[in-house]
Design a protein around this motif. Structure first.
Motif, mmCIF file in Angstrom:
data_model
loop_
_atom_site.group_PDB
_atom_site.id
_atom_site.type_symbol
_atom_site.label_atom_id
_atom_site.label_comp_id
_atom_site.label_asym_id
_atom_site.label_seq_id
_atom_site.Cartn_x
_atom_site.Cartn_y
_atom_site.Cartn_z
ATOM 1 N N GLY A 189 0.809 -1.215 0.000
ATOM 2 C CA GLY A 189 0.000 0.000 0.000
ATOM 3 C C GLY A 189 0.845 1.269 0.000
ATOM 4 O O GLY A 189 0.436 2.292 0.555
ATOM 5 N N LEU A 190 2.014 1.199 -0.637
ATOM 6 C CA LEU A 190 2.916 2.348 -0.666
ATOM 7 C C LEU A 190 2.674 3.201 -1.903
ATOM 8 O O LEU A 190 2.073 2.756 -2.879
ATOM 9 C CB LEU A 190 4.374 1.869 -0.662
ATOM 10 N N LYS A 191 3.185 4.418 -1.841
ATOM 11 C CA LYS A 191 3.205 5.310 -2.997
ATOM 12 C C LYS A 191 4.661 5.454 -3.407
ATOM 13 O O LYS A 191 5.567 5.194 -2.616
ATOM 14 C CB LYS A 191 2.646 6.681 -2.611
ATOM 15 N N GLN A 192 4.884 5.898 -4.628
ATOM 16 C CA GLN A 192 6.260 6.096 -5.081
ATOM 17 C C GLN A 192 7.003 7.041 -4.150
ATOM 18 O O GLN A 192 8.187 6.842 -3.869
ATOM 19 C CB GLN A 192 6.279 6.629 -6.509
ATOM 20 N N SER A 193 6.311 8.039 -3.638
ATOM 21 C CA SER A 193 6.959 9.016 -2.752
ATOM 22 C C SER A 193 7.446 8.377 -1.448
ATOM 23 O O SER A 193 8.341 8.915 -0.796
ATOM 24 C CB SER A 193 6.003 10.173 -2.451
ATOM 25 N N ASP A 194 6.881 7.212 -1.067
ATOM 26 C CA ASP A 194 7.321 6.530 0.146
ATOM 27 C C ASP A 194 8.734 5.959 0.003
ATOM 28 O O ASP A 194 9.358 5.608 1.005
ATOM 29 C CB ASP A 194 6.352 5.403 0.518
ATOM 30 N N LEU A 195 9.212 5.867 -1.209
ATOM 31 C CA LEU A 195 10.559 5.343 -1.445
ATOM 32 C C LEU A 195 11.567 6.451 -1.750
ATOM 33 O O LEU A 195 12.683 6.195 -2.167
ATOM 34 C CB LEU A 195 10.540 4.341 -2.610
ATOM 35 N N CYS A 196 11.182 7.730 -1.511
ATOM 36 C CA CYS A 196 12.039 8.865 -1.874
ATOM 37 C C CYS A 196 13.358 8.884 -1.118
ATOM 38 O O CYS A 196 14.332 9.472 -1.591
ATOM 39 C CB CYS A 196 11.294 10.185 -1.707
ATOM 40 N N THR A 197 13.437 8.215 0.028
ATOM 41 C CA THR A 197 14.717 8.170 0.750
ATOM 42 C C THR A 197 15.697 7.211 0.078
ATOM 43 O O THR A 197 16.885 7.257 0.350
ATOM 44 C CB THR A 197 14.513 7.730 2.219
ATOM 45 N N ILE A 198 15.183 6.364 -0.806
ATOM 46 C CA ILE A 198 16.027 5.391 -1.505
ATOM 47 C C ILE A 198 16.348 5.852 -2.918
ATOM 48 O O ILE A 198 17.478 5.750 -3.379
ATOM 49 C CB ILE A 198 15.317 4.017 -1.578
ATOM 50 N N VAL A 199 15.338 6.358 -3.592
ATOM 51 C CA VAL A 199 15.495 6.715 -5.005
ATOM 52 C C VAL A 199 14.591 7.912 -5.321
ATOM 53 O O VAL A 199 13.456 7.969 -4.838
ATOM 54 C CB VAL A 199 15.157 5.499 -5.905
ATOM 55 N N PRO A 200 15.093 8.880 -6.121
ATOM 56 C CA PRO A 200 14.228 10.002 -6.511
ATOM 57 C C PRO A 200 13.000 9.496 -7.266
ATOM 58 O O PRO A 200 13.077 8.504 -8.005
ATOM 59 C CB PRO A 200 15.122 10.848 -7.426
ATOM 60 N N GLN A 201 11.880 10.167 -7.080
ATOM 61 C CA GLN A 201 10.629 9.706 -7.673
ATOM 62 C C GLN A 201 10.712 9.633 -9.198
ATOM 63 O O GLN A 201 10.173 8.706 -9.802
ATOM 64 C CB GLN A 201 9.473 10.614 -7.240
ATOM 65 N N SER A 202 11.426 10.568 -9.827
ATOM 66 C CA SER A 202 11.535 10.538 -11.292
ATOM 67 C C SER A 202 12.276 9.287 -11.760
ATOM 68 O O SER A 202 11.898 8.649 -12.751
ATOM 69 C CB SER A 202 12.235 11.795 -11.801
#
Length: 156
Positions: free
Chosen positions: A95-108
């Motif tokens: 149930g994650l959004k792409q923004s939830d992974l922003c600490t790992i990888v930029p959303q783009s």
């Protein structure tokens, strides 16, 4: 090494086997009917044995589980997934959004990976593996597909 010589009471085994066989028909599974019967037996054993590895029937449960597992591996193979599809599945399943992974990888960059326009680097695979608690190998095409084919979960 010395060969182990075991003495078996074949007559006693035969007598016990005939009784067990008349109740269970413990065999290698060859078809869906056999799978259904053995799965039902396995579930009955699970109801009694549970997680108790010291239970008198735990060895039988393990044997039946292996028979069911082997049939399912042989007849219901799961095709290996592309790394981007594994990543998408993990994101959606949690149930994650792409923004939830922003600490790992930029959303783009994440969007480009999910669209198949960018590959996942080995470093990023390691970070995804740690974040999701899975083997990083599922994010590396050659390794991930080989592990999926072999049925490895990457844990343990």
């Amino acid at each position: 090494m010395h060969a182990v010589e075991a003495q078996f009471n074949i007559r006693a085994i035969q007598s016990s086997w005939v009784k067990l066989d008349s109740m269970v028909r413990l065999r290698v599974i060859h078809d869906e009917a056999g799978l259904e019967q053995m799965t039902s037996f396995m579930n009955s054993l699970l109801d009694v044995v549970g997680d108790n590895e010291d239970h008198a029937l735990s060895g039988l449960l393990e044997l039946v589980g292996d028979l069911v597992s082997q049939y399912e591996r042989d007849h219901y193979a799961i095709e290996p997934a592309e790394p981007k599809d594994s990543l998408r599945f993990l994101i959606e399943a949690r149930g994650l959004k792409q923004s939830d992974l922003c600490t790992i990888v930029p959303q783009s960059k994440l969007s480009a990976i999910l669209a198949g326009k960018r590959k996942i680097s080995a470093t990023l695979a390691g970070q995804f593996g740690k974040f999701f608690g899975v083997s990083p190998a599922i994010f590396v095409p050659a390794i991930g597909q080989k592990m999926a084919t072999l049925g490895h979960s990457g844990r343990g």
